[in-house]
Write an enzyme that holds these catalytic residues in place. Structure first.
Site, PDB file in Angstrom:
ATOM      1  N   SER A 155      28.649  37.449  43.592  1.00 31.69           N
ATOM      2  CA  SER A 155      28.740  36.116  43.008  1.00 31.69           C
ATOM      3  C   SER A 155      28.112  36.103  41.621  1.00 31.69           C
ATOM      4  O   SER A 155      27.278  36.952  41.297  1.00 31.69           O
ATOM      5  CB  SER A 155      28.019  35.090  43.893  1.00 31.69           C
ATOM      6  OG  SER A 155      27.920  33.830  43.249  1.00 31.69           O
ATOM      7  N   HIS A 156      28.524  35.128  40.814  1.00 32.54           N
ATOM      8  CA  HIS A 156      27.911  34.956  39.497  1.00 32.54           C
ATOM      9  C   HIS A 156      26.475  34.439  39.619  1.00 32.54           C
ATOM     10  O   HIS A 156      25.714  34.522  38.665  1.00 32.54           O
ATOM     11  CB  HIS A 156      28.736  33.974  38.660  1.00 32.54           C
ATOM     12  CG  HIS A 156      29.992  34.571  38.105  1.00 32.54           C
ATOM     13  ND1 HIS A 156      31.047  34.970  38.898  1.00 32.54           N
ATOM     14  CD2 HIS A 156      30.352  34.852  36.827  1.00 32.54           C
ATOM     15  CE1 HIS A 156      32.006  35.460  38.131  1.00 32.54           C
ATOM     16  NE2 HIS A 156      31.613  35.400  36.866  1.00 32.54           N
ATOM     17  N   SER A 157      26.138  33.905  40.771  1.00 36.20           N
ATOM     18  CA  SER A 157      24.811  33.335  40.991  1.00 36.20           C
ATOM     19  C   SER A 157      24.059  34.133  42.049  1.00 36.20           C
ATOM     20  O   SER A 157      24.561  34.331  43.156  1.00 36.20           O
ATOM     21  CB  SER A 157      24.936  31.874  41.440  1.00 36.20           C
ATOM     22  OG  SER A 157      23.729  31.399  41.980  1.00 36.20           O
ATOM     23  N   GLY A 179      26.233  35.485  35.991  1.00 34.22           N
ATOM     24  CA  GLY A 179      27.203  36.526  35.654  1.00 34.22           C
ATOM     25  C   GLY A 179      27.194  37.586  36.730  1.00 34.22           C
ATOM     26  O   GLY A 179      26.662  37.365  37.828  1.00 34.22           O
ATOM     27  N   SER A 200      36.023  37.051  37.182  1.00 37.00           N
ATOM     28  CA  SER A 200      35.367  38.215  36.597  1.00 37.00           C
ATOM     29  C   SER A 200      34.563  38.997  37.626  1.00 37.00           C
ATOM     30  O   SER A 200      34.318  40.193  37.450  1.00 37.00           O
ATOM     31  CB  SER A 200      34.469  37.800  35.426  1.00 37.00           C
ATOM     32  OG  SER A 200      33.488  36.876  35.845  1.00 37.00           O
TER      33      SER A 200
END
Length: 254
Positions: A9-11, A43, A70
């Site tokens: 995950s981005h977090s 990110g 992404s």
């Protein structure tokens, strides 16, 4: 050992939260979070993802789940850097629901392909029947009962008696009453789906596929609700006995 899961995950907090949730459903499954950048920002990190893949690799395979676009690219790059190992796959699945469904399948001893399919069909009940494949504890569940749309309050084969299962032709049926205060919430649903998934049985509970954690949760069955159970297949009697024992002991929550 079981198939391991990697949550990308981005977090960092989101990845850790999904792991925490899925772990409640599957305490024996290795779940590795890979969230956020190396400096703690929002990110993804190639190094974090590769490290998580290594941690989750117990020898039975790894299923990787991601959140945004992404993150998929980062996971794909990680797999390429690791030589695209055959025992590691990227699931095209919703992060939270897919992780829970995959964890429940892995807990039951499912193969890599079955765990991946469980994740990818988590929000598609109509495709759940194809989530079974040969392997693991006799194809975590043999063939799966058709879902046939929305769950009902009971099938025509349901026994209207006092809850003792019996054979009606090829079917074993029972009517059971939930006695635990929370009813068939997430944890009991995961317990049933996981253990029934390891059996060679077609089983319905109030018309819902008994091997699907999400369909069982969707029943919204609370305390005092009757569960109409109907099962067929080699493990039919064992499956109904399992449901009865879990219900009568209140899923250990009394």
């Amino acid at each position: 050992m079981t198939v391991g899961l990697v949550i990308v995950s981005h977090s960092a907090q989101l990845a850790a939260g999904v792991v925490e949730l899925a772990a409640q459903m599957a305490r024996d499954v290795v779940l590795a979070p890979a969230g956020g950048t190396d400096d703690g920002g929002i990110g993804t990190s190639l190094e974090k993802v590769m490290s998580a893949m290594g941690l989750a690799d117990t020898g039975d395979g790894v299923v990787v789940l991601t959140d945004l676009g992404s993150a998929v690219m980062t996971a794909e790059s990680a797999l390429e850097f690791m030589g695209s190992p055959e025992n590691m796959v990227l699931a095209d699945a919703p992060l939270v629901e897919g992780a829970v469904a995959a964890a429940v399948a892995a807990q039951s001893g499912a193969t890599l392909a079955v765990v991946q399919k469980a994740a990818e069909t988590a929000l598609d009940p109509g495709a759940a029947a194809s989530a079974k494949a040969p392997g693991a504890a006799q194809a975590p569940g043999g063939s799966q009962a058709p879902c046939g749309g929305q769950p009902s309050d009971g099938g025509p084969a349901a026994d209207k008696g006092a809850g003792a299962g019996h054979s009606t032709g090829a079917a074993v049926t029972a009517v059971l009453t939930l006695i635990n205060p929370m009813g068939l919430h997430a944890r009991p649903a995961a317990v049933l789906a996981g253990e029934l998934g390891a059996m060679d049985v077609d089983i319905e509970i109030n018309g819902a596929d008994g091997q699907s954690v999400f369909l069982l949760m969707a029943l919204g069955a609370g305390e005092g609700r009757e569960l109409h159970v109907s099962a067929s297949g080699p493990d039919a009697q064992r499956a109904v006995d399992l449901v009865r024992s879990k219900v009568e002991e209140g899923f250990g929550e009394l």
